[in-house]
Design a protein around this motif. Sequence first.
Motif, mmCIF file in Angstrom:
data_model
loop_
_atom_site.group_PDB
_atom_site.id
_atom_site.type_symbol
_atom_site.label_atom_id
_atom_site.label_comp_id
_atom_site.label_asym_id
_atom_site.label_seq_id
_atom_site.Cartn_x
_atom_site.Cartn_y
_atom_site.Cartn_z
ATOM 1 N N MET A 1 0.818 -1.223 0.000
ATOM 2 C CA MET A 1 0.000 0.000 0.000
ATOM 3 C C MET A 1 0.847 1.266 0.000
ATOM 4 S SD MET A 1 -3.156 -0.920 2.552
ATOM 5 C CE MET A 1 -4.323 -2.181 2.125
ATOM 6 N N VAL A 2 1.977 1.235 0.723
ATOM 7 C CA VAL A 2 2.814 2.435 0.801
ATOM 8 C C VAL A 2 3.323 2.842 -0.586
ATOM 9 C CG1 VAL A 2 4.953 3.360 1.731
ATOM 10 C CG2 VAL A 2 3.487 1.978 3.176
ATOM 11 N N SER A 3 3.612 1.859 -1.437
ATOM 12 C CA SER A 3 4.141 2.154 -2.766
ATOM 13 C C SER A 3 3.094 2.777 -3.683
ATOM 14 C CB SER A 3 4.691 0.877 -3.409
ATOM 15 O OG SER A 3 3.655 -0.078 -3.580
ATOM 16 N N MET A 4 1.826 2.791 -3.288
ATOM 17 C CA MET A 4 0.772 3.346 -4.136
ATOM 18 C C MET A 4 0.931 4.848 -4.349
ATOM 19 S SD MET A 4 -2.556 1.211 -2.783
ATOM 20 C CE MET A 4 -3.739 1.990 -3.882
ATOM 21 N N VAL A 5 1.758 5.507 -3.530
ATOM 22 C CA VAL A 5 1.980 6.934 -3.725
ATOM 23 C C VAL A 5 2.619 7.187 -5.096
ATOM 24 C CG1 VAL A 5 4.290 7.004 -2.667
ATOM 25 C CG2 VAL A 5 2.834 9.029 -2.605
ATOM 26 N N ILE A 6 3.450 6.240 -5.560
ATOM 27 C CA ILE A 6 4.037 6.347 -6.892
ATOM 28 C C ILE A 6 2.960 6.149 -7.967
ATOM 29 C CG2 ILE A 6 5.769 5.396 -8.452
ATOM 30 C CD1 ILE A 6 6.992 6.791 -6.095
ATOM 31 N N TYR A 7 2.069 5.207 -7.737
ATOM 32 C CA TYR A 7 0.953 4.952 -8.662
ATOM 33 C C TYR A 7 0.068 6.188 -8.798
ATOM 34 C CZ TYR A 7 -3.507 2.884 -10.231
ATOM 35 O OH TYR A 7 -4.678 2.600 -10.882
ATOM 36 N N PHE A 8 -0.212 6.834 -7.673
ATOM 37 C CA PHE A 8 -1.036 8.049 -7.700
ATOM 38 C C PHE A 8 -0.340 9.162 -8.494
ATOM 39 C CE2 PHE A 8 -2.807 6.767 -3.284
ATOM 40 C CZ PHE A 8 -3.641 5.844 -3.882
ATOM 41 N N HIS A 9 0.968 9.273 -8.302
ATOM 42 C CA HIS A 9 1.709 10.402 -8.874
ATOM 43 C C HIS A 9 1.933 10.242 -10.383
ATOM 44 C CE1 HIS A 9 4.318 13.818 -9.164
ATOM 45 N NE2 HIS A 9 5.405 13.099 -9.396
ATOM 46 N N TYR A 10 2.364 9.065 -10.791
ATOM 47 C CA TYR A 10 2.779 8.901 -12.185
ATOM 48 C C TYR A 10 1.651 8.439 -13.109
ATOM 49 C CZ TYR A 10 7.610 9.624 -10.780
ATOM 50 O OH TYR A 10 8.766 10.182 -10.307
ATOM 51 N N VAL A 149 6.942 -4.838 -1.149
ATOM 52 C CA VAL A 149 7.710 -3.663 -1.572
ATOM 53 C C VAL A 149 8.939 -4.025 -2.388
ATOM 54 C CG1 VAL A 149 6.932 -2.298 0.393
ATOM 55 C CG2 VAL A 149 9.069 -3.584 0.568
ATOM 56 N N THR A 150 9.167 -5.318 -2.614
ATOM 57 C CA THR A 150 10.293 -5.730 -3.466
ATOM 58 C C THR A 150 9.760 -6.387 -4.739
ATOM 59 O OG1 THR A 150 10.455 -7.778 -2.146
ATOM 60 C CG2 THR A 150 11.965 -5.970 -1.611
ATOM 61 N N VAL A 155 7.472 -5.940 -10.162
ATOM 62 C CA VAL A 155 6.540 -6.339 -11.216
ATOM 63 C C VAL A 155 5.679 -5.153 -11.645
ATOM 64 C CG1 VAL A 155 4.516 -7.762 -11.731
ATOM 65 C CG2 VAL A 155 6.467 -8.763 -10.523
ATOM 66 N N SER A 156 5.215 -4.359 -10.674
ATOM 67 C CA SER A 156 4.347 -3.216 -10.982
ATOM 68 C C SER A 156 5.044 -2.205 -11.880
ATOM 69 C CB SER A 156 3.891 -2.539 -9.684
ATOM 70 O OG SER A 156 3.151 -3.421 -8.877
ATOM 71 N N ILE A 157 6.304 -1.915 -11.568
ATOM 72 C CA ILE A 157 7.019 -0.865 -12.290
ATOM 73 C C ILE A 157 7.583 -1.370 -13.612
ATOM 74 C CG2 ILE A 157 9.047 0.646 -12.180
ATOM 75 C CD1 ILE A 157 8.513 0.985 -9.216
ATOM 76 N N ASN A 158 8.085 -2.600 -13.632
ATOM 77 C CA ASN A 158 8.741 -3.108 -14.830
ATOM 78 C C ASN A 158 7.783 -3.813 -15.789
ATOM 79 O OD1 ASN A 158 11.882 -2.773 -14.409
ATOM 80 N ND2 ASN A 158 11.034 -3.385 -12.440
ATOM 81 N N LYS A 159 6.689 -4.322 -15.299
ATOM 82 C CA LYS A 159 5.688 -4.961 -16.160
ATOM 83 C C LYS A 159 4.501 -4.024 -16.318
ATOM 84 C CE LYS A 159 8.228 -8.643 -16.554
ATOM 85 N NZ LYS A 159 8.895 -8.970 -17.834
ATOM 86 N N ASP A 160 3.656 -3.999 -15.299
ATOM 87 C CA ASP A 160 2.528 -3.078 -15.295
ATOM 88 C C ASP A 160 1.923 -3.080 -13.902
ATOM 89 O OD1 ASP A 160 0.338 -1.421 -16.018
ATOM 90 O OD2 ASP A 160 0.550 -2.146 -18.082
ATOM 91 N N TRP A 161 1.311 -1.958 -13.532
ATOM 92 C CA TRP A 161 0.762 -1.839 -12.183
ATOM 93 C C TRP A 161 -0.352 -2.847 -11.922
ATOM 94 C CZ3 TRP A 161 2.208 0.521 -7.813
ATOM 95 C CH2 TRP A 161 3.232 1.466 -7.899
ATOM 96 N N LYS A 312 22.849 -2.362 -8.931
ATOM 97 C CA LYS A 312 21.543 -2.710 -9.481
ATOM 98 C C LYS A 312 20.526 -1.630 -9.140
ATOM 99 C CE LYS A 312 22.184 -7.698 -9.629
ATOM 100 N NZ LYS A 312 21.593 -9.020 -9.335
ATOM 101 N N LYS A 313 19.613 -1.383 -10.093
ATOM 102 C CA LYS A 313 18.613 -0.340 -9.900
ATOM 103 C C LYS A 313 17.594 -0.770 -8.856
ATOM 104 C CE LYS A 313 15.669 2.912 -12.374
ATOM 105 N NZ LYS A 313 15.156 3.356 -13.683
ATOM 106 N N PHE A 314 17.286 0.170 -7.960
ATOM 107 C CA PHE A 314 16.386 -0.091 -6.840
ATOM 108 C C PHE A 314 15.214 0.875 -6.952
ATOM 109 C CE2 PHE A 314 15.103 -0.265 -2.377
ATOM 110 C CZ PHE A 314 15.332 -1.598 -2.058
ATOM 111 N N PRO A 315 13.983 0.413 -7.221
ATOM 112 C CA PRO A 315 12.855 1.331 -7.413
ATOM 113 C C PRO A 315 12.516 2.089 -6.138
ATOM 114 C CG PRO A 315 12.092 -0.936 -7.337
ATOM 115 C CD PRO A 315 13.585 -0.999 -7.380
ATOM 116 N N PRO A 316 12.185 3.391 -6.239
ATOM 117 C CA PRO A 316 11.851 4.175 -5.053
ATOM 118 C C PRO A 316 10.693 3.593 -4.249
ATOM 119 C CG PRO A 316 12.127 5.597 -6.960
ATOM 120 C CD PRO A 316 12.154 4.198 -7.473
ATOM 121 N N ALA A 317 9.731 2.962 -4.943
ATOM 122 C CA ALA A 317 8.585 2.380 -4.238
ATOM 123 C C ALA A 317 8.990 1.233 -3.332
ATOM 124 C CB ALA A 317 7.541 1.909 -5.249
#
Length: 519
Positions: A1-10, A149-150, A155-161, A312-317
């Motif tokens: 749920m915490v990572s949803m702030v990125i979903y809301f923003h982008y 959160v990992t 999957v959300s960022i690299n594939k689809d939300w 390695k790239k680490f997503p902010p979410a």
Amino acid sequence: MVSMVIYFHYLLKFDIPTSSNTLTNFLGSVCLLSLLGGFISDTYLNRLYTILIFGSLEVIGLSMVTIQAYSKDLRPDITCEKSCIKGGIALMFYGSLSILAIGTGGVKGALPALGADQFDSKDPKGAKQLGSYFNWYMLSTTFGAMIGVTFVVWVSINKDWYWGFFMGTMAAIVGFIAIALGKPFYHYPPLRSSPLLRIAQVIVVAFKNRRLTLPENPDELFQINDIDKYQYDEKLHHTNQFRLLDKAAIVPLETFPQPWKVCTVTQVEEVKVLTRMLPILASTIIMNTCLAQLQTFSVLQGAFMDQHIFGKKFPPASIPIFPLVFMTFLIPIYEFVVVPFARKITGHPSGITQLQRVGVGLILSIISMGVAGLIEVKRRDQSIKDPFNPISLFWLSFQYGIFGLADMFTIVGLMEFFYKEAPSGMKSLATSFAWLSLSFGYFLSSAFVDIMNAVTKKIAPSKKGWIEGDNLDESNLNLFYWFLAVLSTLNFVVYLLCASWYKYKEDTAESETESRNDQ
């Protein structure tokens, strides 16, 4: 749920303050609605049925979120820049979040108490196991959150939300099936009359009897009789705090007092226990407000930092993984090393009292706010100096690590405190007070952002708020963190006063017995 702030923003095109406020309002609603689950499981349904009913709503809410993330017709157009959520899109968005909040909140209100009911807190061995249970409860949710959160965020960022939300939906279904399979093995405490009705009855009768004189001997108050004993698992001893409420237990002149005209001493003491809890609840709200801000803004900070860690790239979410990793190691250490050592010194089944544990969490939250401000200064200075060479995302691990420690001490301490101290017929409702504290923290965090921007916009030389717009480099997030640190320090002083004033049920029972022996 915490990572949803990125979903809301982008994806939904919210600006930074709106993304943060939307998330904190949602999480605040989830925690507030835990009271509903706690109330129902204390009064109308057992804990398991409450979890499964609200769990069904949670699955429906997750499914709706998944469908909106999948359908392009239910998302704002990619070219939209402002006021993108409206019409059918807004109906689907807020409807899904509302159903998800109701379902998740109801589950939160009943689930911790279901596990705690399996232990007898009156037995010394059971008391130790109860304290351990809340630690393991926190550890198990930590493991789940780490996956969220990992792997799910990746999957959300690299594939689809929608794939991430779909995985959450499937995980919820599996989880509720698993808990349903335990039905034959659970211990279910008997349902009571409505706790809210009992509380209201004490207040109303005490008000009606406000002109009556209290008897000098508390034994003359209306005591529970053998016929009524089945209503309670425990008989609460009379205490001298909030004696005004004792007027509800003054025996009327009638030979056979009617229930609506008099309350038992146990019923009055139930209300006294809840009243004693309220200052503790209030004094933890500020801490949760600060942690809610740290939780959301740290994710947004990460979007402006070098997201490569160990090549390695680490997503902010996935930034919340930092406190979760710390908690994964520290909870077992606390359980197997700290608690046995402290138990030998204090003799307390949990090593230290629940309120002492919360106090440690409050101190750590102050430190985390101060560290967060320092890290933000370093991040912003480097970003302004060389925007193409930002500092590493790893720097956020310091503030998040301390935050994880604070969370471990505070949330677990509050849940155990409210469960153990609550009257027998109000266990779920009282345990939900821990989530209620978080709820007010989330709601106030949204108000803090708006108020802080409004005030600083007037007094700042730049005439801009501390947290305004989409560019953190033009904000003063560090000043906001330090303001929260000062506020948390003042709040800790208030908490010390409240905690020193509070009397545990065991202490009141012992003092009552001693006073009667002296007589």
